[in-house]
Design an enzyme around this catalytic site. Structure first.
Site, mmCIF file in Angstrom:
data_model
loop_
_atom_site.group_PDB
_atom_site.id
_atom_site.type_symbol
_atom_site.label_atom_id
_atom_site.label_comp_id
_atom_site.label_asym_id
_atom_site.label_seq_id
_atom_site.Cartn_x
_atom_site.Cartn_y
_atom_site.Cartn_z
ATOM 1 N N SER A 17 0.737 -1.373 0.030
ATOM 2 C CA SER A 17 0.079 0.075 -0.077
ATOM 3 C C SER A 17 0.798 1.363 -0.077
ATOM 4 C CB SER A 17 -0.917 0.118 1.284
ATOM 5 O OG SER A 17 -0.287 0.092 2.330
ATOM 6 N N THR A 25 -8.965 2.320 -3.924
ATOM 7 C CA THR A 25 -8.207 3.882 -3.522
ATOM 8 C C THR A 25 -8.911 4.913 -4.523
ATOM 9 O OG1 THR A 25 -6.437 5.009 -3.276
ATOM 10 C CG2 THR A 25 -6.167 3.088 -4.511
ATOM 11 N N ASP A 26 -8.816 6.039 -4.079
ATOM 12 C CA ASP A 26 -9.007 7.108 -4.940
ATOM 13 C C ASP A 26 -7.915 7.543 -6.023
ATOM 14 O OD1 ASP A 26 -7.226 8.251 -2.859
ATOM 15 O OD2 ASP A 26 -8.566 10.065 -2.575
ATOM 16 N N GLU A 27 -6.621 6.845 -5.653
ATOM 17 C CA GLU A 27 -5.488 7.021 -6.480
ATOM 18 C C GLU A 27 -5.623 6.647 -7.852
ATOM 19 O OE1 GLU A 27 -1.665 6.821 -4.395
ATOM 20 O OE2 GLU A 27 -2.656 6.958 -2.401
ATOM 21 N N TYR A 29 1.894 1.767 -7.561
ATOM 22 C CA TYR A 29 0.830 1.236 -6.526
ATOM 23 C C TYR A 29 -0.408 1.559 -7.216
ATOM 24 C CZ TYR A 29 -2.534 2.110 -2.968
ATOM 25 O OH TYR A 29 -3.603 1.953 -2.082
ATOM 26 N N LYS A 44 -3.457 -1.086 -8.464
ATOM 27 C CA LYS A 44 -4.648 -1.012 -7.649
ATOM 28 C C LYS A 44 -6.049 -0.995 -8.831
ATOM 29 C CE LYS A 44 -5.886 -1.098 -4.081
ATOM 30 N NZ LYS A 44 -6.093 -2.222 -2.798
#
Ligand code: NAD
Ligand code: TYD
Length: 341
Positions: A85, A125-127, A153, A157
């Site tokens: 993460s 995730t918003d990423e 990362y 995701k």
């Protein structure tokens, strides 16, 4: 109901285990975690005393181990928190991110297909949406914002999310996904911004702020995230993505200054360091969908949450000092080595 929670020895998964044990005492929780550097069994010490909780040490990408667990336990719901993460680590060494975050997700879903579940929930995730410019405060990520990733990362995701949606479309696997903003709260590993700054400020050590500290993150108290996941995995519509965030945008510099003020430490501890490559400027979530469909709203204001978090780090020094010293990695062997082999 029987729920497999992967990555439950980590920050959000650990908080989620406690959330479930408290709010759904009728359910059984099985935590599947292979205890990477980010997994800490000390986090689950209290859960271990609960007969409704069980810990299993295994890698989500280990097909044989995962299938064996599903065969034995026949879970109803699987919630996948397990992941590499940390963005900075993904820049140093991307490979394990692809292995765990993508291949691990595939193995879990294959097991779900084979043994049958009522819901597979992917914690994302918003990423995956990339970043927003600082000079457009009117822009927010919605569920239809195109995927546009910046780091190994976030790319891993996003790949996992696409695979989850493909398993729904192709195999009719009953999936849901939540994409949340940055979390903070108890049990946060002390290499991430907020706990790192707390632990270093307490030791009067320099606080490394990347670039100019103007990057903006949308902070959500971890328990609010747990409540959102709980709602979506039980009541969310199959095949859907839900954004989770509390409209609480702060620049990194502001966050660090708030922490210093709370701790009564001087701002002279702030040290500007070379920026992270590809550093996302701003994240900001539009949580309208989860609010309107499921009634979710965050309960903890940042002013209160950050105080609670700092208090937690002050009263749980042993937890994070064991991490800083590396002692936590011996904990599993010491406590469970003989019992679990
Ligand atoms: P974390 O790094 O604190 O914990 C990850 C956990 O997963 C650890 O216990 C680790 O041992 C376990 N794990 C790692 N690889 C594994 C593997 N191959 N098999 C089994 N277990 C493995 O992470 P976190 O901050 O709690 O994040 C949890 C999830 O939430 C992640 O999927 C992350 O992408 C997502 N997320 C995090 C944030 C945040 O602010 N931290 C925000 C949005 C989404
Ligand atoms: P982090 O906690 O790593 O989360 P993410 O990058 O996934 O949002 O970092 C939060 C923000 O803080 C991010 O903009 C990078 C910045 N940061 C620092 O300025 N200094 C640090 O030492 C760390 C770990 C992060």
């Amino acid at each position: 109901m029987k729920i497999i929670v992967t990555g439950g020895a980590g920050f959000i998964g650990g908080n989620f285990v406690y959330y479930e044990l408290k709010n759904h005492p009728e359910d059984e929780i099985i935590c599947l975690d292979n205890l990477t550097y980010a997994g800490n069994l000390e986090t689950l010490e209290d859960a271990m005393k609960n007969p409704k909780f069980k810990f299993v040490k295994a890698d989500i990408a280990d097909r044989e181990a995962v299938f064996k667990l599903f065969e034995e336990e026949k879970p109803d719901i699987v919630v996948n928190f397990a992941a590499e993460s940390h963005v900075d680590r993904s820049i140093e060494n991307p490979e394990i991110f692809l292995q765990t975050n993508i291949m691990g997700t595939q193995v879990l879903m294959d097991a779900c297909r084979k043994y049958g579940i009522t819901r597979y929930h992917q914690v994302s995730t918003d990423e995956v949406y990339g970043d927003l410019p600082l000079d457009r405060p009117d822009l927010f990520f919605t569920e239809t914002t195109p995927i546009h990733t910046s780091s190994p990362y976030s790319a891993s995701k996003a790949s996992a999310d696409l695979l989850v949606l493909a398993y729904h479309r192709t195999f009719k696997l009953p999936v849901t996904i939540t994409r949340c903003s940055n979390n903070y709260g108890p049990y946060h590993f002390p290499e991430k911004l907020i706990p790192l700054m707390i632990s270093r400020a307490l030791a009067d050590e320099p606080l490394p702020v990347y670039g100019k500290g103007e990057n903006v993150r949308d902070w959500l108290y971890v328990e609010d995230h747990c409540a959102a996941i709980d709602l979506v995995m039980r009541k969310g519509k199959v095949g859907e993505v839900y954004n989770v965030g509390g409209h609480n945008e702060k620049s990194n510099l502001d966050v660090v200054k708030i922490i210093l003020k709370q701790l009564g430490k001087p701002e002279s501890l702030i040290t500007y360091v070379t920026d992270r490559p590809g550093h996302d400027m701003r994240y900001a979530i539009d949580p309208t969908k989860i609010h309107e469909e499921l009634g979710w709203l965050p309960q903890t204001k940042f002013e209160d949450g950050i105080k609670q978090t700092i208090d937690w780090y002050l009263t749980h020094k042993e937890w994070w000092q064991n991490i800083l010293s590396g002692d936590y990695q011996n904990y599993f062997e010491k406590m469970y080595g003989e019992r679990l082999d």
